[in-house]
Design a protein around this motif. Structure first.
Motif, mmCIF file in Angstrom:
data_model
loop_
_atom_site.group_PDB
_atom_site.id
_atom_site.type_symbol
_atom_site.label_atom_id
_atom_site.label_comp_id
_atom_site.label_asym_id
_atom_site.label_seq_id
_atom_site.Cartn_x
_atom_site.Cartn_y
_atom_site.Cartn_z
ATOM 1 N N GLY A 127 28.482 43.211 47.980
ATOM 2 C CA GLY A 127 28.444 43.919 46.706
ATOM 3 C C GLY A 127 29.699 44.694 46.360
ATOM 4 O O GLY A 127 29.790 45.264 45.278
ATOM 5 N N PHE A 128 30.675 44.727 47.251
ATOM 6 C CA PHE A 128 31.866 45.537 46.980
ATOM 7 C C PHE A 128 32.698 44.953 45.851
ATOM 8 O O PHE A 128 33.188 45.681 44.993
ATOM 9 N N CYS A 129 32.873 43.650 45.819
ATOM 10 C CA CYS A 129 33.681 43.012 44.778
ATOM 11 C C CYS A 129 32.888 42.765 43.501
ATOM 12 O O CYS A 129 33.464 42.532 42.438
ATOM 13 N N THR A 130 31.569 42.804 43.606
ATOM 14 C CA THR A 130 30.698 42.373 42.510
ATOM 15 C C THR A 130 30.944 43.094 41.189
ATOM 16 O O THR A 130 31.002 42.432 40.140
ATOM 17 N N PRO A 131 31.091 44.418 41.147
ATOM 18 C CA PRO A 131 31.289 45.067 39.844
ATOM 19 C C PRO A 131 32.499 44.521 39.082
ATOM 20 O O PRO A 131 32.411 44.244 37.888
ATOM 21 N N GLY A 132 33.615 44.367 39.766
ATOM 22 C CA GLY A 132 34.807 43.836 39.106
ATOM 23 C C GLY A 132 34.628 42.397 38.663
ATOM 24 O O GLY A 132 35.066 42.007 37.580
ATOM 25 N N LEU A 133 33.978 41.598 39.503
ATOM 26 C CA LEU A 133 33.715 40.205 39.138
ATOM 27 C C LEU A 133 32.802 40.129 37.917
ATOM 28 O O LEU A 133 33.004 39.279 37.043
ATOM 29 N N LEU A 134 31.817 41.000 37.857
ATOM 30 C CA LEU A 134 30.909 41.009 36.704
ATOM 31 C C LEU A 134 31.642 41.353 35.414
ATOM 32 O O LEU A 134 31.448 40.704 34.382
ATOM 33 N N VAL A 135 32.489 42.376 35.463
ATOM 34 C CA VAL A 135 33.237 42.766 34.259
ATOM 35 C C VAL A 135 34.184 41.652 33.841
ATOM 36 O O VAL A 135 34.255 41.286 32.656
ATOM 37 N N GLN A 136 34.905 41.071 34.791
ATOM 38 C CA GLN A 136 35.838 39.988 34.444
ATOM 39 C C GLN A 136 35.096 38.754 33.921
ATOM 40 O O GLN A 136 35.568 38.089 32.998
ATOM 41 N N THR A 137 33.939 38.449 34.502
ATOM 42 C CA THR A 137 33.146 37.315 34.016
ATOM 43 C C THR A 137 32.651 37.585 32.607
ATOM 44 O O THR A 137 32.707 36.701 31.741
ATOM 45 N N ASP A 138 32.171 38.794 32.357
ATOM 46 C CA ASP A 138 31.721 39.164 31.018
ATOM 47 C C ASP A 138 32.855 38.997 30.011
ATOM 48 O O ASP A 138 32.662 38.443 28.923
ATOM 49 N N ALA A 139 34.043 39.457 30.384
ATOM 50 C CA ALA A 139 35.200 39.341 29.489
ATOM 51 C C ALA A 139 35.563 37.874 29.248
ATOM 52 O O ALA A 139 35.855 37.470 28.115
ATOM 53 N N LEU A 140 35.536 37.081 30.308
ATOM 54 C CA LEU A 140 35.832 35.648 30.170
ATOM 55 C C LEU A 140 34.857 34.979 29.218
ATOM 56 O O LEU A 140 35.264 34.257 28.300
ATOM 57 N N LEU A 141 33.565 35.209 29.425
ATOM 58 C CA LEU A 141 32.561 34.529 28.607
ATOM 59 C C LEU A 141 32.537 35.032 27.168
ATOM 60 O O LEU A 141 32.116 34.308 26.268
ATOM 61 N N ALA A 142 33.005 36.248 26.949
ATOM 62 C CA ALA A 142 33.144 36.747 25.582
ATOM 63 C C ALA A 142 34.264 36.005 24.854
ATOM 64 O O ALA A 142 34.174 35.736 23.657
ATOM 65 N N ARG A 143 35.331 35.677 25.595
ATOM 66 C CA ARG A 143 36.467 34.930 25.028
ATOM 67 C C ARG A 143 36.168 33.449 24.911
ATOM 68 O O ARG A 143 36.572 32.790 23.960
ATOM 69 N N ASP A 144 35.514 32.923 25.944
ATOM 70 C CA ASP A 144 35.298 31.483 26.058
ATOM 71 C C ASP A 144 33.943 31.245 26.708
ATOM 72 O O ASP A 144 33.828 31.254 27.930
ATOM 73 N N PRO A 145 32.910 31.031 25.892
ATOM 74 C CA PRO A 145 31.568 30.900 26.457
ATOM 75 C C PRO A 145 31.357 29.650 27.318
ATOM 76 O O PRO A 145 30.382 29.584 28.049
ATOM 77 N N GLN A 146 32.267 28.700 27.241
ATOM 78 C CA GLN A 146 32.147 27.478 28.043
ATOM 79 C C GLN A 146 33.459 27.201 28.782
ATOM 80 O O GLN A 146 34.127 26.192 28.537
ATOM 81 N N PRO A 147 33.821 28.057 29.709
ATOM 82 C CA PRO A 147 35.100 27.886 30.394
ATOM 83 C C PRO A 147 35.063 26.735 31.401
ATOM 84 O O PRO A 147 34.015 26.429 31.977
ATOM 85 N N SER A 148 36.203 26.136 31.618
ATOM 86 C CA SER A 148 36.334 25.126 32.668
ATOM 87 C C SER A 148 36.427 25.833 34.016
ATOM 88 O O SER A 148 36.640 27.053 34.078
ATOM 89 N N ASP A 149 36.297 25.075 35.088
ATOM 90 C CA ASP A 149 36.453 25.676 36.421
ATOM 91 C C ASP A 149 37.841 26.289 36.587
ATOM 92 O O ASP A 149 37.982 27.345 37.204
ATOM 93 N N THR A 150 38.840 25.639 36.029
ATOM 94 C CA THR A 150 40.202 26.180 36.093
ATOM 95 C C THR A 150 40.277 27.513 35.355
ATOM 96 O O THR A 150 40.885 28.474 35.849
ATOM 97 N N ASP A 151 39.639 27.593 34.197
ATOM 98 C CA ASP A 151 39.613 28.850 33.432
ATOM 99 C C ASP A 151 38.910 29.953 34.214
ATOM 100 O O ASP A 151 39.354 31.107 34.201
ATOM 101 N N ILE A 152 37.817 29.604 34.882
ATOM 102 C CA ILE A 152 37.074 30.588 35.669
ATOM 103 C C ILE A 152 37.953 31.101 36.807
ATOM 104 O O ILE A 152 38.065 32.310 37.023
#
Length: 164
Positions: A101-126
């Motif tokens: 759970g240590f990395c999880t908060p940052g990963l969640l925020v970055q994932t949220d930001a990614l999906l807000a920009r691009d709701p269907q990102p490629s694996d490379t984008d992720i």
């Protein structure tokens, strides 16, 4: 000094803040939002990532005085108003992407930001979007699965990006 800003849509004040105090410290110790983690204090691991005026930043690198009058959104602000998990949070749980759970908060925020920009990102984008977030527990595959799951659910449910 006193720092006044908005955290997750609510006005907050932090008193007796000294000049060199980080936003991360203020959030965790003065405002009572411990979700963002203190791992490296050098902006290298991404565990402390929060939104600052809608842009993901490492809160360990932001001086507390810089947030005066601004909007901060933490991992606690990704869920619903009644404490229910948001779509990205739920996907991480469902995909088994939360380990220590240590990395999880940052990963969640970055994932949220990614999906807000691009709701269907490629694996490379992720991979690119999460490249600044280090996880010492996994081989990242469950994290990738979680982002894909969140993307699928968001697109099926709303046709748009991550919920704000």
């Amino acid at each position: 000094m006193r720092v006044t800003f908005s955290a997750n849509g609510k006005p907050v004040e932090a008193d007796d803040v000294w000049e060199g105090e980080s936003l991360l410290y203020v959030l965790r110790e003065r405002v009572g939002l411990p979700g963002s983690k203190n791992a490296c204090e050098q902006g290298e691991c991404g565990s402390c990532t929060v939104y600052l005026d809608g842009v993901p930043v490492c809160s360990c690198l932001v001086a507390a005085g810089q947030v005066q009058g601004r909007e901060v959104r933490t991992v606690e602000g990704l869920g619903g108003p009644d404490g229910e998990l948001g779509p990205v949070q739920r996907a991480f749980v469902d995909a088994g992407a939360v380990q220590c759970g240590f990395c999880t908060p940052g990963l969640l925020v970055q994932t949220d930001a990614l999906l807000a920009r691009d709701p269907q990102p490629s694996d490379t984008d992720i991979r690119e979007a999460l490249s600044g977030n280090l996880c010492r527990c996994t081989g990242y595959e469950k994290i990738m699965d979680a982002v894909r799951l969140a993307s699928a659910r968001i697109c099926a449910g709303s046709g748009g990006g991550a919920e704000k």
